[in-house]
Scaffold this active site. Structure first.
Site, PDB file in Angstrom:
ATOM      1  N   ASP A 307     118.869  42.047  86.274  1.00 42.76           N
ATOM      2  CA  ASP A 307     118.990  40.763  85.598  1.00 42.76           C
ATOM      3  C   ASP A 307     120.136  40.731  84.371  1.00 42.76           C
ATOM      4  O   ASP A 307     120.162  41.366  83.410  1.00 42.76           O
ATOM      5  CB  ASP A 307     117.781  39.986  85.431  1.00 42.76           C
ATOM      6  CG  ASP A 307     116.955  39.681  87.029  1.00 42.76           C
ATOM      7  OD1 ASP A 307     117.575  40.247  88.220  1.00 42.76           O
ATOM      8  OD2 ASP A 307     115.405  39.562  86.570  1.00 42.76           O
ATOM      9  N   THR A 376     119.673  13.889  72.263  1.00 40.54           N
ATOM     10  CA  THR A 376     119.252  13.102  72.895  1.00 40.54           C
ATOM     11  C   THR A 376     119.474  13.240  74.407  1.00 40.54           C
ATOM     12  O   THR A 376     120.694  13.263  74.694  1.00 40.54           O
ATOM     13  CB  THR A 376     119.423  11.872  72.978  1.00 40.54           C
ATOM     14  OG1 THR A 376     119.757  10.306  73.398  1.00 40.54           O
ATOM     15  CG2 THR A 376     118.578  10.891  71.651  1.00 40.54           C
ATOM     16  N   ALA A 377     118.359  13.308  75.367  1.00 41.47           N
ATOM     17  CA  ALA A 377     118.780  13.583  77.006  1.00 41.47           C
ATOM     18  C   ALA A 377     119.429  12.445  77.881  1.00 41.47           C
ATOM     19  O   ALA A 377     120.217  12.342  78.215  1.00 41.47           O
ATOM     20  CB  ALA A 377     117.362  13.697  77.936  1.00 41.47           C
ATOM     21  N   GLU A 378     119.450  10.837  77.021  1.00 42.27           N
ATOM     22  CA  GLU A 378     120.263   9.815  76.725  1.00 42.27           C
ATOM     23  C   GLU A 378     121.635   9.938  76.735  1.00 42.27           C
ATOM     24  O   GLU A 378     122.531   9.909  77.788  1.00 42.27           O
ATOM     25  CB  GLU A 378     119.202   8.216  77.630  1.00 42.27           C
ATOM     26  CG  GLU A 378     118.035   7.788  77.782  1.00 42.27           C
ATOM     27  CD  GLU A 378     117.233   8.758  76.869  1.00 42.27           C
ATOM     28  OE1 GLU A 378     117.673   9.101  75.553  1.00 42.27           O
ATOM     29  OE2 GLU A 378     116.215   9.073  77.766  1.00 42.27           O
ATOM     30  N   THR A 379     121.864  10.286  75.787  1.00 38.00           N
ATOM     31  CA  THR A 379     123.214   9.867  75.280  1.00 38.00           C
ATOM     32  C   THR A 379     123.817  11.313  75.355  1.00 38.00           C
ATOM     33  O   THR A 379     125.493  11.637  75.148  1.00 38.00           O
ATOM     34  CB  THR A 379     123.436   9.934  73.767  1.00 38.00           C
ATOM     35  OG1 THR A 379     122.284  10.844  72.662  1.00 38.00           O
ATOM     36  CG2 THR A 379     122.828   8.963  72.570  1.00 38.00           C
ATOM     37  N   SER A 382     125.546  15.077  70.192  1.00 41.51           N
ATOM     38  CA  SER A 382     125.373  14.020  68.551  1.00 41.51           C
ATOM     39  C   SER A 382     126.008  14.755  67.282  1.00 41.51           C
ATOM     40  O   SER A 382     126.899  14.491  67.262  1.00 41.51           O
ATOM     41  CB  SER A 382     124.171  15.822  68.535  1.00 41.51           C
ATOM     42  OG  SER A 382     124.843  17.081  68.194  1.00 41.51           O
ATOM     43  N   LYS A 393     129.663  15.712  68.698  1.00 45.93           N
ATOM     44  CA  LYS A 393     129.921  16.353  69.627  1.00 45.93           C
ATOM     45  C   LYS A 393     128.549  16.680  71.313  1.00 45.93           C
ATOM     46  O   LYS A 393     127.447  16.728  70.879  1.00 45.93           O
ATOM     47  CB  LYS A 393     129.679  18.217  69.256  1.00 45.93           C
ATOM     48  CG  LYS A 393     128.601  18.505  68.420  1.00 45.93           C
ATOM     49  CD  LYS A 393     128.341  19.826  68.130  1.00 45.93           C
ATOM     50  CE  LYS A 393     127.209  20.503  68.051  1.00 45.93           C
ATOM     51  NZ  LYS A 393     126.237  19.957  67.741  1.00 45.93           N
ATOM     52  N   ASP A 520     109.687  38.298  92.488  1.00 46.77           N
ATOM     53  CA  ASP A 520     110.256  39.334  92.288  1.00 46.77           C
ATOM     54  C   ASP A 520     109.241  40.183  92.660  1.00 46.77           C
ATOM     55  O   ASP A 520     109.658  41.110  93.353  1.00 46.77           O
ATOM     56  CB  ASP A 520     110.133  39.867  90.696  1.00 46.77           C
ATOM     57  CG  ASP A 520     111.320  38.471  90.628  1.00 46.77           C
ATOM     58  OD1 ASP A 520     112.166  38.803  90.846  1.00 46.77           O
ATOM     59  OD2 ASP A 520     111.475  38.752  89.044  1.00 46.77           O
TER      60      ASP A 520
END
Length: 680
Positions: A307, A376-379, A382, A393, A520
């Site tokens: 893997d 944040t997941a919205e913006t 950071s 960034k 697997d």
């Protein structure tokens, strides 16, 4: 936990004293009959002992000579059983520890599947399908699957790894092992294995060798050794007839000594020890094999399926380069990315700091930071406000939106850098200072250091490496090229893995792979060597023929090396044992007939003192060489990652030529001692 095994002390009294006792127990002919070579040796020892007793009773014959021959024949058998007992004894301590972890376990069985009411019963009374409740501070009573709850579990009793692991219902982290301790919270466990057949029970049986079956190679070698023994038995009987015809008197003692020194007692006495020691070396790597067959198969593997994530790469995206836009220096971009990442505790943020301060030699202080902007997941970005600058960034579209740049104002070089990173399988992070675009940080799944060299070693051994990944073909090709694998399987599904394994096997190749998930399991079961992670699901562990207690996918490479070392050790000592017969022939045959046929004296190239001294010296050497080779049988022949032809040449030179030369020197030295001590 380290993957390197600890080398046991072969002179440890805790191993030697029990092994010495067990060696006498193993003299039972009902046990030795499984080893035809040593069984014949014991039969000859008993026969010579009988004639020695008759000589003592009647006062006839050469009692000192026949007594010493009888004693050394018994020593030969004892040294062989001692070698096997030492190999078995090295696993006893770990088996005893595991047995202690499962003793006196109790279980809180749920009265109703949906309720919380329980009744306490001994763990040995649990049945498959029972539901038990385990809370913080309690031991899990048996192997099972978490069906409800989430908990931190201490598995050090099984894996030796002190760091706790998370076990939760659903997914690939639901399997739990009996004897492990819940540290926090609670879990509801459905028992999947009956008492006596649990993972710990199987480990104990495998380590102690109680259920060890001979592997196909061992069976084939045993047949060869039995055939050689039969041939030499016929030769000795024929020699007795020839001696009678020529009026040469050959005693039963001499003929028995001749037979034992000519049959391959060295490898016959060490064969079981080599197999047991091979599995023991795996145990010391924290790998449990379900059979010796799996260890041997590892030594014959042609193709490794690995893997990508966790085995070839770290699995975390890490910063690898700074790509500035025109008008911005790489130092300015590195400084901005460093400042924007100082408060970022994600692996990606820490890797940007490490790249800027390490490879680019930049430095920054947290003084002057006015505000920290968390991710944040919205913006999806950071950064920090630093002395009036707004450094950010993050995802390319998010940073472009933050900078307020329209499509026409985005530099073409910036777009090209983003496309270049994406095409090579990386993740581009944009960096901006207010409305000014500075450049791109290249995040990529970093290939583990040294892995390319390991693959080169495997290639030299004739083993193909195949990377399995869910990435698209372009990304997979880039990582495969960097890692140095021979082939890759991109956008792989469990069905693709299974189909690939079958295709390789149809071409006559042996396949090894590792896995941890339920998906697997089919491929693990199909592979010749399937290594399941201890942290994986119950289905994966049951489908595999090895379990890695450290859950380290990279260890598959070491497993293959241990398998090859096992096969090399067995082959090398077989070569040495058969080559030994040549020197013994030159020692004993001239001694038998030199009085009748003086011309045979030219074959006494070692210049042995007398016929009786020559025979006794050969018998003593035959016994002592088994003891001398026990450490090599247990430790294994030194393994080098080179091709099969080079290994064969080297081992033939060392063990073939060594097997020819060493007995000449050894028998001569023993003959000098025997004659000087007047033992004959």
């Amino acid at each position: 936990m380290s993957n390197k095994p600890t080398t046991p002390n072969l002179v440890d009294p805790k191993i030697l004293f029990p092994a010495a006792k067990a060696a006498f127990v193993k003299l039972d002919p009902r046990q030795l009959v499984r080893n035809p070579v040593i069984f014949v040796t014991e039969a000859m020892a008993a026969l010579v002992t009988l004639f020695f007793v008759l000589d003592v009773a009647t006062g006839g014959g050469s009692r000192l000579f026949s007594g010493q021959i009888a004693a050394w024949l018994w020593f030969t058998v004892l040294f062989a059983t001692f070698a096997e007992a030492v190999a078995e004894g090295r696993g006893k301590a770990q088996a005893d520890f595991l047995r202690h972890t499962k003793s006196e376990l109790s279980a809180r069985k749920l009265v109703a599947p949906e309720g919380r009411e329980t009744k306490e019963i001994p763990a040995t009374m649990l049945k498959v399908g029972d539901l038990v409740l385990v809370q913080a501070g309690e031991l899990i009573p048996g192997d099972g699957e978490v069906v409800e709850g989430v908990a931190s579990v201490n598995e050090s009793a099984i894996t030796g790894e002190s760091a706790p692991v998370i076990r939760e219902a659903g997914g690939d982290r639901s399997a739990v092992t009996g004897g492990t301790e819940v540290l926090s919270d609670w879990v509801k466990v459905r028992i999947t294995t009956a008492p006596g057949s649990t993972f710990v029970d199987r480990m104990i049986a495998l380590i102690e060798g109680a259920q060890r079956q001979k592997t196909p190679n061992e069976i084939a070698l045993s047949i060869l050794l039995s055939g050689l023994t039969l041939i030499f038995l016929i030769a000795v009987v024929t020699l007795w007839g020839l001696a009678s015809y020529s009026a040469t008197v050959l005693s039963v003692t001499v003929l028995s000594a001749l037979l034992v020194t000519l049959i391959p007692t060295t490898i016959g006495g060490l064969l079981s020890a080599i197999g047991i020691a091979g599995m023991d070396r795996l145990v010391r790597f924290n790998v449990i094999a379900t059979s010796g067959r799996a260890v041997e198969a590892a030594g014959d593997v042609d193709t490794l399926l690995l893997d990508k994530t966790g085995t070839i790469t770290f699995g975390n995206r890490m910063a690898s380069d700074f790509l500035p836009v025109p008008g911005v220096t790489v130092e300015e971009l590195a400084d901005a990315a460093l400042l924007a990442s100082l408060a970022d505790e994600t692996p990606e943020g820490r890797s940007i700091v490490a790249l800027a301060t390490g490879e680019f030699g930049r430095g920054a202080s947290q003084t002057g930071i006015d505000a920290v902007v968390p991710f944040t997941a919205e913006t999806r970005l950071s950064g920090v406000d630093h002395r009036g600058r707004r450094l950010r960034k993050g995802a390319v579209d998010s940073v472009l939106r933050f900078a307020g740049l329209s499509d026409s104002k985005i530099p073409q070089e910036f777009r090209q850098a983003v496309d270049k990173v994406a095409r090579t399988g990386g993740t581009p992070l944009a960096v901006a200072d207010g409305n000014r675009l500075l450049g791109v940080v290249h995040l990529k799944d970093v290939v583990k250091p040294g892995i390319k060299e390991r693959f080169s070693e495997l290639r030299a051994m004739g083993i193909r490496t195949v990377m399995v990944t869910g990435d698209n073909p372009i990304t997979a090709a880039a990582i495969a090229s960097e890692a140095g694998v021979d082939d890759f399987l991109a956008e792989a599904t469990p069905e693709d893995k299974l189909a690939y394994i079958r295709k390789e096997q149809n071409g006559g190749r042996l396949i090894a792979m590792c896995g941890d998930g339920t998906n697997d399991a089919p491929a693990l079961a199909q592979a010749d060597v399937g290594v399941a992670m201890q942290t994986g699901t119950q289905a994966a562990r049951e489908a595999a023929n090895m379990v890695d207690l450290d859950s380290s996918p990279t260890k598959l490479i070491e497993i293959v090396e241990i398998g090859k070392q096992l096969l090399m050790t067995r082959g090398s000592l077989t070569t040495f044992s058969i080559a030994n017969d040549v020197a013994k022939y030159f020692a004993i045959i001239p001694a038998l007939f030199v009085t009748t046929y003086p011309a045979l004296g030219v074959l006494n190239i070692m210049g042995l003192a007398s016929p009786q001294s020559a025979i006794l010296s050969a018998v003593i050497f035959n016994a002592l060489i088994i003891v001398a080779l026990i450490p090599l049988a247990l430790k294994g022949v030194r393994y080098r990652p080179v091709g099969a032809a080079a290994l064969l040449r080297g081992n033939l030179l060392v063990y073939g030529l060594g097997g020819l030369v060493l007995p000449f020197a050894g028998i001569k030295l023993i003959d000098l001692a025997v004659s000087n001590l007047n033992l004959v």
